[in-house]
Design an enzyme around this catalytic site. Structure first.
Site, short mmCIF file in Angstrom:
data_model
loop_
_atom_site.label_atom_id
_atom_site.label_comp_id
_atom_site.label_asym_id
_atom_site.label_seq_id
_atom_site.Cartn_x
_atom_site.Cartn_y
_atom_site.Cartn_z
CE LYS A 52 -4.04 -1.56 2.05
NZ LYS A 52 -5.28 -1.22 2.97
CE LYS A 109 -13.77 -2.25 1.03
NZ LYS A 109 -13.24 -2.85 2.41
CE LYS A 124 -6.31 -7.72 -1.58
NZ LYS A 124 -6.00 -7.16 -0.49
P1 TYM Z 1 -10.83 -4.96 4.22
O1 TYM Z 1 -11.70 -3.93 4.78
O2 TYM Z 1 -9.81 -4.50 3.56
O3 TYM Z 1 -11.49 -6.80 3.69
C1 TYM Z 1 -12.29 -6.72 4.42
C2 TYM Z 1 -12.48 -8.56 4.68
O4 TYM Z 1 -12.53 -8.97 3.10
C3 TYM Z 1 -11.52 -9.70 2.72
N1 TYM Z 1 -11.02 -9.19 0.96
C4 TYM Z 1 -10.91 -10.11 0.50
N2 TYM Z 1 -11.48 -11.69 0.09
C5 TYM Z 1 -11.03 -12.57 -0.93
N3 TYM Z 1 -10.47 -11.59 -2.01
C6 TYM Z 1 -10.67 -10.40 -1.92
N4 TYM Z 1 -9.79 -10.01 -3.37
C7 TYM Z 1 -10.31 -9.76 -0.88
N5 TYM Z 1 -10.06 -8.46 -0.75
C8 TYM Z 1 -10.33 -7.76 0.95
C9 TYM Z 1 -10.39 -9.20 4.16
O5 TYM Z 1 -9.76 -10.52 3.86
C10 TYM Z 1 -11.00 -9.13 5.27
O6 TYM Z 1 -11.49 -10.30 5.52
N6 TYM Z 1 -7.78 -5.19 8.04
C11 TYM Z 1 -9.12 -6.05 7.44
C12 TYM Z 1 -10.30 -5.10 8.48
C13 TYM Z 1 -9.78 -5.18 9.64
C14 TYM Z 1 -9.64 -6.93 10.41
C15 TYM Z 1 -10.45 -6.24 11.48
C16 TYM Z 1 -10.79 -7.92 9.66
C17 TYM Z 1 -9.39 -4.82 10.48
N7 TYM Z 1 -9.50 -4.88 11.84
C18 TYM Z 1 -10.27 -7.27 13.16
C19 TYM Z 1 -10.57 -8.97 11.07
C20 TYM Z 1 -10.44 -9.11 12.53
C21 TYM Z 1 -8.88 -5.45 6.26
O7 TYM Z 1 -8.19 -6.15 5.28
O8 TYM Z 1 -10.26 -5.02 5.84
#
Ligand code: TYM
Length: 334
Positions: free
Chosen positions: A114, A203, A200
Site C-alpha cells: 500500500k 477497493k 487481488k
Molecule cells: P478490508 O476491508 O480490506 O477487507 C475486509 C475483508 O475482506 C477480505 N478481502 C478479500 N477476500 C477475498 N478476496 C479478496 N480479493 C479480498 N479483498 C478483501 C479481507 O481479507 C478481509 O477479511 N484489515 C482488515 C479489516 C480489519 C479486521 C480487523 C479484520 C480491521 N480489524 C479485525 C478482522 C479482524 C481488512 O483487510 O479489511
C-alpha cells in the site's frame, strides 16, 4: 452462550464493498454466526489510514453495516458495531504499540504494497494499521477470526503480540489474552481482479472495472464482466497456471452457483469465453439481487439501523472494557 466459540471480524468502510469482501469474509460470517458468539465491527478507524473523504465516512460506515445485514447477518445473533465508538480499541492499540518490536512491523507485506501505491502520502496510521487490527481482535478474546487470505500475516502478528509480548512477558504463567486463530476459506479467500488474474480484487485499485461491487446494477455488472480479461483458449479451466483469469472467474462462478469446480470444468470443457461470460453475468446479477433489495430497505430505515448498532455497541463495549482493564492491571497501570 458461554460454550460457543467467539468470532470477531470486520471490513473497512472504504467506498463500496466488492465480491472479494463478500466471498472471502462476509459469506463465512453468515455461515458461522449461528454456532458462534459473533462480534462484527465496521472498522472506520482503519478506513482513515489512507487518504479519505470526510464527507463520505459516516455514510460509508452506515452503508457497510447495512451491507452486513443485507448479506445475511442476523442482528439477533451477532453484535454489529462501529469501531471508533469504542475507545478501548485505540487505547489497547497504544499499549500494544509500545510493546511490539518495530522489526515485526517492518515485515508487513500489505504495508509495503500500500505504501508503494500511496507514494509520498503514507501515514504513520498505515504503518500502525496491523496493531490496531490486533487490538480489535484481542479485546474480544476472539477464538476465531474469519478473513481473506490477505489478512493471514496480520493475524499471525496478533497471535505473536498476544503470546510473546503480552502473555509471556506479563502473564506470570497465566494467559492474559486469548491467542486467536484465523479461519480462511478454501474457496473464495482470494478473489482476483477482473483485469489481472494474478492481482487481488481490491477497493484501492484505481480501475473500477477491476472489481464487481455488491451494489453494482445489472448494466454495470454486464459491462465489467464483458470487459474482464480473458484469453484465446476454448474451455474454462481451473488448474492451468497459465490461465489465472479462467481460474478466477470459474472460482467465483462455482461459489455463486454452489456447484463443484470439478463438475464445472467438465461442463465448460468446450465452452468459449463469450458463452461463459454470458452465464457469469446472469449468475452474478442473480446472486447480488437479493442483497441489493434487502440493502435498499435497510439503508432507508435509519431508526432500525441505529438501534442495531447501539445494541451491538453496548454488547461489545462490555467485553472490550473488561479485557482492557485486565491488560492494564497486568501491565502495571495504577
Ligand atoms: P478490508 O476491508 O480490506 O477487507 C475486509 C475483508 O475482506 C477480505 N478481502 C478479500 N477476500 C477475498 N478476496 C479478496 N480479493 C479480498 N479483498 C478483501 C479481507 O481479507 C478481509 O477479511 N484489515 C482488515 C479489516 C480489519 C479486521 C480487523 C479484520 C480491521 N480489524 C479485525 C478482522 C479482524 C481488512 O483487510 O479489511
Amino acid at each position: 452462550m458461554k460454550n460457543k466459540k467467539r468470532i470477531l471480524s470486520g471490513v473497512q468502510p472504504t467506498g463500496d464493498l466488492h465480491l472479494g469482501n463478500w466471498l472471502g469474509a462476509i459469506k463465512n460470517w453468515v455461515d458461522l454466526q449461528y454456532e458462534h458468539e459473533t462480534f462484527l465491527c465496521v472498522v472506520d478507524l482503519h478506513a482513515i489510514t489512507a487518504k479519505y473523504d470526510s464527507k463520505k465516512l459516516a455514510k460509508d460506515t452506515l452503508s457497510t453495516a447495512a451491507l452486513y445485514l443485507a448479506c445475511g447477518i442476523n442482528p439477533d445473533k451477532c453484535s454489529i458495531f462501529i469501531q471508533s465508538q469504542i475507545p478501548a480499541h485505540t487505547e489497547l492499540c497504544w499499549i500494544l504499540n509500545c510493546i511490539t518490536p518495530m522489526n515485526w512491523m517492518e515485515r508487513m507485506i500489505q504495508f509495503k504494497e500500500k505504501s508503494i501505491q500511496q507514494g509520498n502520502n503514507v501515514s504513520i496510521g498505515l504503518f500502525n494499521y496491523p496493531i490496531l487490527m490486533a487490538a480489535d481482535i484481542l479485546l474480544y478474546d476472539a477464538d476465531l477470526v474469519p478473513v481473506g487470505e490477505d489478512q493471514k500475516q496480520h493475524l499471525e502478528l496478533a497471535r505473536n503480540i498476544a503470546q510473546q509480548r503480552v502473555n509471556a512477558e506479563f502473564g506470570k504463567g497465566e494467559p492474559i489474552l486469548k491467542v486467536p486463530e484465523a479461519i480462511i476459506m478454501k474457496n473464495g479467500s482470494k478473489i482476483m481482479s477482473l483485469n489481472d488474474g494474478l492481482k487481488k480484487m481490491s477497493k484501492s485499485d484505481p480501475n473500477e472495472g477491476s472489481r464487481i461491487n455488491l451494489l453494482d446494477d445489472a448494466d454495470t455488472i454486464t459491462k465489467k464482466i464483458k470487459r474482464a480479461k480473458s484469453d484465446s483458449k476454448v474451455g474454462i479451466e481451473f488448474n492451468n497456471s497459465q490461465r489465472p483469469e479462467s481460474r478466477n472467474l470459474l472460482m467465483i462462478y462455482s461459489i455463486l452457483n454452489n456447484k463443484d469446480i470439478k463438475d464445472l470444468e467438465i461442463e465448460f470443457e468446450n465452452t468459449g469465453w463469450g458463452t461463459f461470460k454470458k452465464l457469469m453475468i446472469e449468475q452474478v446479477i442473480e446472486s447480488l439481487l437479493p442483497i441489493q433489495e434487502r440493502y435498499k430497505v435497510l439503508i432507508d430505515d435509519r431508526h432500525e439501523l441505529n438501534k442495531i448498532l447501539l445494541k451491538g455497541r453496548e454488547n461489545a463495549e462490555k467485553v472490550a472494557n473488561k479485557t482492557l482493564h485486565r491488560v492494564k492491571s497486568h501491565l502495571g497501570f495504577y
